[in-house]
Scaffold this active site. Structure first.
Site, PDB file in Angstrom:
ATOM      1  N   ARG A   1       0.878  -1.186   0.000  1.00 47.44           N
ATOM      2  CA  ARG A   1       0.000   0.000   0.000  1.00 47.44           C
ATOM      3  C   ARG A   1       0.906   1.223   0.000  1.00 47.44           C
ATOM      4  O   ARG A   1       1.635   1.460   0.979  1.00 47.44           O
ATOM      5  CB  ARG A   1      -0.938   0.004   1.199  1.00 47.44           C
ATOM      6  CG  ARG A   1      -1.656   1.339   1.355  1.00 47.44           C
ATOM      7  CD  ARG A   1      -2.849   1.300   2.279  1.00 47.44           C
ATOM      8  NE  ARG A   1      -3.959   0.607   1.668  1.00 47.44           N
ATOM      9  CZ  ARG A   1      -5.213   0.661   2.107  1.00 47.44           C
ATOM     10  NH1 ARG A   1      -5.504   1.395   3.166  1.00 47.44           N
ATOM     11  NH2 ARG A   1      -6.176   0.004   1.497  1.00 47.44           N
TER      12      ARG A   1
ATOM     13  N   HIS B   1      -6.955   1.045  -6.932  1.00 43.40           N
ATOM     14  CA  HIS B   1      -7.255   0.174  -5.789  1.00 43.40           C
ATOM     15  C   HIS B   1      -7.902  -1.114  -6.331  1.00 43.40           C
ATOM     16  O   HIS B   1      -9.078  -1.382  -6.115  1.00 43.40           O
ATOM     17  CB  HIS B   1      -8.197   0.904  -4.825  1.00 43.40           C
ATOM     18  CG  HIS B   1      -8.255   0.303  -3.451  1.00 43.40           C
ATOM     19  ND1 HIS B   1      -7.523  -0.804  -3.076  1.00 43.40           N
ATOM     20  CD2 HIS B   1      -8.973   0.665  -2.348  1.00 43.40           C
ATOM     21  CE1 HIS B   1      -7.788  -1.098  -1.816  1.00 43.40           C
ATOM     22  NE2 HIS B   1      -8.661  -0.230  -1.350  1.00 43.40           N
TER      23      HIS B   1
ATOM     24  N   GLN C   1      -9.887  -3.737  -4.082  1.00 46.82           N
ATOM     25  CA  GLN C   1     -11.205  -3.273  -3.665  1.00 46.82           C
ATOM     26  C   GLN C   1     -12.221  -3.439  -4.797  1.00 46.82           C
ATOM     27  O   GLN C   1     -13.355  -3.870  -4.575  1.00 46.82           O
ATOM     28  CB  GLN C   1     -11.130  -1.794  -3.256  1.00 46.82           C
ATOM     29  CG  GLN C   1     -12.470  -1.222  -2.830  1.00 46.82           C
ATOM     30  CD  GLN C   1     -12.964  -1.770  -1.517  1.00 46.82           C
ATOM     31  OE1 GLN C   1     -12.242  -1.754  -0.530  1.00 46.82           O
ATOM     32  NE2 GLN C   1     -14.203  -2.267  -1.478  1.00 46.82           N
TER      33      GLN C   1
ATOM     34  N   ASP D   1     -17.095   7.550  -2.551  1.00 45.43           N
ATOM     35  CA  ASP D   1     -15.863   7.332  -1.771  1.00 45.43           C
ATOM     36  C   ASP D   1     -15.563   8.663  -1.080  1.00 45.43           C
ATOM     37  O   ASP D   1     -16.147   9.700  -1.429  1.00 45.43           O
ATOM     38  CB  ASP D   1     -14.723   6.903  -2.709  1.00 45.43           C
ATOM     39  CG  ASP D   1     -13.436   6.550  -1.971  1.00 45.43           C
ATOM     40  OD1 ASP D   1     -13.493   6.300  -0.740  1.00 45.43           O
ATOM     41  OD2 ASP D   1     -12.365   6.523  -2.609  1.00 45.43           O
TER      42      ASP D   1
ATOM     43  N   CYS E   1     -16.404   1.842  -0.406  1.00 52.32           N
ATOM     44  CA  CYS E   1     -15.303   0.947  -0.023  1.00 52.32           C
ATOM     45  C   CYS E   1     -14.953   1.067   1.463  1.00 52.32           C
ATOM     46  O   CYS E   1     -14.335   0.174   2.018  1.00 52.32           O
ATOM     47  CB  CYS E   1     -14.077   1.228  -0.879  1.00 52.32           C
ATOM     48  SG  CYS E   1     -13.355   2.863  -0.649  1.00 52.32           S
TER      49      CYS E   1
ATOM     50  N   ARG F   1     -14.029  -8.302   0.737  1.00 56.86           N
ATOM     51  CA  ARG F   1     -12.588  -8.114   0.566  1.00 56.86           C
ATOM     52  C   ARG F   1     -11.848  -9.414   0.870  1.00 56.86           C
ATOM     53  O   ARG F   1     -10.889  -9.775   0.197  1.00 56.86           O
ATOM     54  CB  ARG F   1     -12.073  -6.992   1.501  1.00 56.86           C
ATOM     55  CG  ARG F   1     -12.525  -5.582   1.149  1.00 56.86           C
ATOM     56  CD  ARG F   1     -12.013  -5.120  -0.198  1.00 56.86           C
ATOM     57  NE  ARG F   1     -10.569  -5.205  -0.332  1.00 56.86           N
ATOM     58  CZ  ARG F   1      -9.699  -4.297   0.091  1.00 56.86           C
ATOM     59  NH1 ARG F   1     -10.120  -3.192   0.673  1.00 56.86           N
ATOM     60  NH2 ARG F   1      -8.392  -4.449  -0.109  1.00 56.86           N
TER      61      ARG F   1
HETATM   62  N1   CP Z   1     -11.401  -0.075   1.654  1.00 62.68           N
HETATM   63  C1   CP Z   1     -10.150  -0.156   2.144  1.00 62.68           C
HETATM   64  O1   CP Z   1      -9.174  -0.370   1.427  1.00 62.68           O
HETATM   65  O2   CP Z   1     -10.088   0.012   3.480  1.00 62.68           O
HETATM   66  P1   CP Z   1      -8.775   0.113   4.382  1.00 62.68           P
HETATM   67  O3   CP Z   1      -8.151   1.467   4.083  1.00 62.68           O
HETATM   68  O4   CP Z   1      -9.294   0.033   5.778  1.00 62.68           O
HETATM   69  O5   CP Z   1      -7.839  -0.989   4.028  1.00 62.68           O
HETATM   70  N1  NVA Z   2      -9.834   6.782  -1.915  1.00 62.06           N
HETATM   71  C1  NVA Z   2      -9.576   6.349  -0.564  1.00 62.06           C
HETATM   72  C2  NVA Z   2      -9.823   4.890  -0.430  1.00 62.06           C
HETATM   73  C3  NVA Z   2      -9.602   4.352   0.949  1.00 62.06           C
HETATM   74  C4  NVA Z   2      -9.777   2.868   1.051  1.00 62.06           C
HETATM   75  C5  NVA Z   2      -8.144   6.697  -0.186  1.00 62.06           C
HETATM   76  O1  NVA Z   2      -7.252   6.526  -1.019  1.00 62.06           O
HETATM   77  O2  NVA Z   2      -7.932   7.147   0.938  1.00 62.06           O
END
Ligand code: CP
Ligand code: NVA
Length: 299
Positions: free
Chosen positions: A98, A125, A128, A217, A257, A285
């Site tokens: 990440r 992502h 997701q 989102d 998400c 997930r």
């Molecule tokens: N939706 C998602 O990726 O959540 P987290 O940031 O909690 O991993």
């Molecule tokens: N768009 C959001 C998604 C979080 C899971 C972010 O990047 O923070």
């Protein structure tokens, strides 16, 4: 050749198969094919769902996951991504990353001799969106021909991966966003090249019209915190509330998400309302991660 999952484009030929495998795995039909295998999970940003679902997925499949916060490993002190990739490749079997920067995920994958999974970056992502498409298939019984309308930040990781994912799955997608936050053209063009039916517009009375799926989102993604006030101002009027949902099809589902910021991108009434599937989506997930690992290691 090793399989990486950096972008939705990486699964363009296998998406339905991964989703169908996830549906089977959710019924309990899986072997412990990750026995004696280890996943390293590098996190530059916070996570609840991604971290826990990958860790549980590895456990259920007989393997093990190691959580590596960037601040606790030498990467955070300036060790290169290349060296991190080369070293981790000597210990573990797969890396989930990440990151802030999409280029860094590509860099890690380039130098790792083992598969790399994008656990979210500034552009995409994919894990997701695979879980989201699984949820849509579960709820609607199909993907092809449906219409998904996404409200809010059109230029973020979710919007981009949804553009590609919907195009691959044959779902029509509309991004409803202030012009300043329309998606990166690369993703719009790629989606159209894949045969995707894509519309982009600013919000209007009938934005949710004909929607089978309504998605939003956060307006302030991780990394955008410095623009928080400006963004909240710019996205005013884009909240998914019961009036927006009333314009969608009667049986439309609402997806997010998570994490959600109630009163901003969605009201709590909608997120907890009868059309919402957000917690099934979060659960999925886990099953999607297991199917992604199957795609990487068994297919
Ligand atoms: N939706 C998602 O990726 O959540 P987290 O940031 O909690 O991993
Ligand atoms: N768009 C959001 C998604 C979080 C899971 C972010 O990047 O923070």
């Amino acid at each position: 050749m090793k399989k990486d999952l950096i972008s939705m484009l990486d699964v363009k030929n296998d998406l339905e198969k991964i989703i169908d495998n996830a549906i089977e795995m959710k019924k309990g039909n899986y072997e412990k094919f990750m026995k004696d295998k280890t996943m390293a999970m590098i996190f530059e940003k916070a996570s609840t769902r991604t971290r826990v679902s990958f860790e549980v997925a590895m456990h259920k499949l007989g393997g093990h996951a190691i959580f590596l916060s960037k601040n606790d490993i030498q990467l955070g002190r300036g060790e290169t991504i290349e060296d991190t990739a080369r070293v981790l490749s000597r210990y573990v079997d797969v890396i989930m990353y990440r990151a802030f920067d999409h280029e860094n995920v590509k860099e890690l994958a380039k130098h790792a001799s083992i598969p790399v999974i994008n656990g979210l970056d500034n552009e995409e992502h994919p894990c997701q969106v695979i879980a989201d498409l699984l949820t849509i298939k579960e709820k609607k019984g199909k993907l092809k021909g449906l219409k998904l309308v996404y409200f809010g930040d059109g230029d973020n990781n979710m919007a981009h991966s949804l553009l590609l994912g919907c195009a691959i799955a044959g779902i029509k997608i509309k991004i409803v966003s202030p012009r300043k936050y329309w998606p990166n053209e690369y993703y719009v063009n790629k989606a159209r090249e894949l045969g995707g039916k894509v519309e982009i517009e600013e919000i209007n009375e009938n934005s949710a019209g004909e929607a089978d799926v309504v998605v939003t989102d956060t307006w302030v993604s991780m990394g955008d915190e410095a623009e928080k006030e400006e963004r909240i101002k710019n996205f005013r009027g884009y909240t998914v509330d019961s009036q927006v949902m009333a314009r969608a099809k009667e049986d439309a589902i609402f997806m997010h998400c998570l994490p959600a910021y109630y009163g901003y991108e969605v009201t709590k009434e909608v997120a907890y309302g009868k059309n919402s599937v957000i917690f099934d989506e979060a659960e999925n997930r886990l099953w999607a991660q297991m199917a992604i690992l199957k795609w990487i290691f068994l297919d």
